[in-house]
Enzyme design. Structure first.
Site, short mmCIF file in Angstrom:
data_model
loop_
_atom_site.label_atom_id
_atom_site.label_comp_id
_atom_site.label_asym_id
_atom_site.label_seq_id
_atom_site.Cartn_x
_atom_site.Cartn_y
_atom_site.Cartn_z
N THR A 1 0.82 -1.21 0.00
CA THR A 1 0.00 0.00 0.00
C THR A 1 0.85 1.26 0.00
O THR A 1 0.45 2.30 -0.52
CB THR A 1 -0.94 -0.03 1.23
OG1 THR A 1 -1.82 -1.12 1.07
CG2 THR A 1 -1.75 1.24 1.37
N SER B 1 1.49 -7.68 -0.67
CA SER B 1 2.31 -8.60 0.13
C SER B 1 1.61 -9.91 0.49
O SER B 1 2.26 -10.84 0.96
CB SER B 1 2.84 -7.91 1.38
OG SER B 1 1.85 -7.83 2.37
N THR C 1 1.69 -4.25 4.28
CA THR C 1 1.57 -4.53 5.72
C THR C 1 0.99 -5.91 6.03
O THR C 1 1.15 -6.40 7.14
CB THR C 1 0.69 -3.47 6.41
OG1 THR C 1 -0.62 -3.50 5.81
CG2 THR C 1 1.29 -2.08 6.29
N ASP C 2 0.34 -6.53 5.04
CA ASP C 2 -0.35 -7.79 5.34
C ASP C 2 0.59 -8.89 5.83
O ASP C 2 0.24 -9.66 6.73
CB ASP C 2 -1.13 -8.29 4.11
CG ASP C 2 -2.37 -7.43 3.85
OD1 ASP C 2 -2.70 -6.58 4.69
OD2 ASP C 2 -3.00 -7.62 2.78
C1 SIN Z 1 -0.25 -5.40 1.10
O1 SIN Z 1 0.03 -6.00 2.12
O2 SIN Z 1 0.47 -5.42 0.08
C2 SIN Z 1 -1.53 -4.63 1.01
C3 SIN Z 1 -1.94 -4.02 2.29
C4 SIN Z 1 -1.00 -3.01 2.83
O3 SIN Z 1 0.12 -2.79 2.39
O4 SIN Z 1 -1.42 -2.32 3.82
#
Ligand code: SIN
Length: 338
Positions: free
Chosen positions: A22, A69, A102-103
């Site tokens: 993100t 991710s 973040t995932d």
């Molecule tokens: C991801 O993990 O690529 C999508 C969600 C995020 O980065 O918050």
């Protein structure tokens, strides 16, 4: 760099490895916080949006991949680990920032925490709002992460996660909220520190083994042993356990109920799997606390315990453990030490 007074100061070299997420997300509208394409924006554009990083570090960027991710793979982890080890070995940077979705950020952070052979700072950073959003959190998170990666105070603390003015450790932090910017926390063990007006302040450090004290080496590996997580629940069965064994799994993390309790039907499957040489580790779906034994019947079945690691981090440790040994007492020692 030359200051306004004309003094020359040597900035730390910080390398940024970009993987997507993100923080590099792009949406059609500035108000869109959830409908966007993660990983759409390249590292140079991200850096151009935060020219202030150049006041704090001699920065260079490299694109490793541009993914959301949730699609991260062992192959990408091995590529990043080898690159980070090479950069530090060759003296190319004092610190490394990895931009990441973040995932699964906590999983990549914990994997690197176990396989990077340097005390130099490695800082993972992401964002909860896409780069195109009103009040995007990515630019300030990136600036703080670069400053932290160039900060000698961040050395020898294991891999760090820096977001939302908070510093977390790779072992204990987890994503706790699907959408809020203060999502990374170690709910019971706490933050490692804060970032206040760009300056880092540390209060805690993990006592568990990491980086230079870790025995895991991946530089010669091109794949990792196959370990699955099976999530325990009411009315559970052995169907997924049997399927995992059929698929050639070498280890299973059972995300058990409470203190790692297993549904009796799943337990039948796990006993059979263990007899075939699959390593079984009990962990908990509770999110807090430890699984450290306490249930004699399970140790009699040679099931190991995952300590306070979340199931997703126990999976990583078991996979790395299986690169070294199949001996159950050795693998349990690793869970007690890392
Ligand atoms: C991801 O993990 O690529 C999508 C969600 C995020 O980065 O918050």
């Amino acid at each position: 760099m030359k200051t306004a007074e004309g003094t020359i100061i040597q900035l730390p070299k910080v390398k940024i490895l970009a993987t997507g997420g993100t923080i590099a997300g792009s949406a059609l509208l500035k108000t869109q916080m959830s409908e966007y394409k993660a990983g759409a924006i390249g590292i140079q554009t991200l850096l151009d949006a935060v020219p202030q990083v150049k006041d704090h570090a001699d920065v260079s960027g490299e694109q490793i991949c541009q993914i959301s991710s949730n699609n991260i793979t062992d192959g990408i982890w091995l590529q990043i680990a080898k690159k980070v080890n090479a950069i530090f070995n060759n003296g190319e940077a004092e610190g490394i920032v990895i931009t990441h979705g973040t995932d699964t950020l906590e999983e990549t952070a914990y994997f690197l925490n176990l396989v990077i052979k340097s005390t130099n700072p490695v800082v993972l950073v992401g964002a909860m709002r896409p780069a195109t959003a009103i009040s995007a959190d990515g630019p300030i998170n990136l600036l703080n992460a670069v400053r932290l990666a160039g900060n000698p105070l961040a050395k020898n603390k294991g891999v760090l996660i820096a977001m939302n003015d908070e510093i977390n450790g790779a072992r204990d932090a987890t994503k706790t909220n699907t959408s809020h910017v203060n999502t990374f926390r170690a709910p019971e063990l706490g933050y490692m520190g804060y970032i206040n007006n760009g300056e880092a302040f540390f209060y805690n450090a993990s006592l568990r083994k990491h980086t230079l004290s870790s025995e895991f080496v991946v530089n010669d590996l091109d794949k990792l042993p196959y370990v699955e997580i099976i999530y325990g629940h009411a009315n559970d069965s052995r169907i997924l356990v049997d399927a995992a064994v059929e698929a050639g799994v070498r280890g299973i993390i059972y995300a058990g109920m409470g203190n790692g309790s297993i549904h009796e039907k799943a337990e039948e499957g796990l006993i059979a799997a263990q007899k075939k040489g699959v390593v079984i580790v009990r962990s908990s779906r509770c999110g807090n606390g430890t699984v450290k034994g306490g249930q004699v019947k399970y140790s009699k079945e040679n099931f190991l315990t995952g300590d306070s690691l979340s199931p997703q981090k126990a999976r990583i440790l078991l996979s790395l453990a299986l690169t070294k040994t199949n001996k159950l007492d050795e693998i349990q020692r690793m869970f007690n030490e890392y």
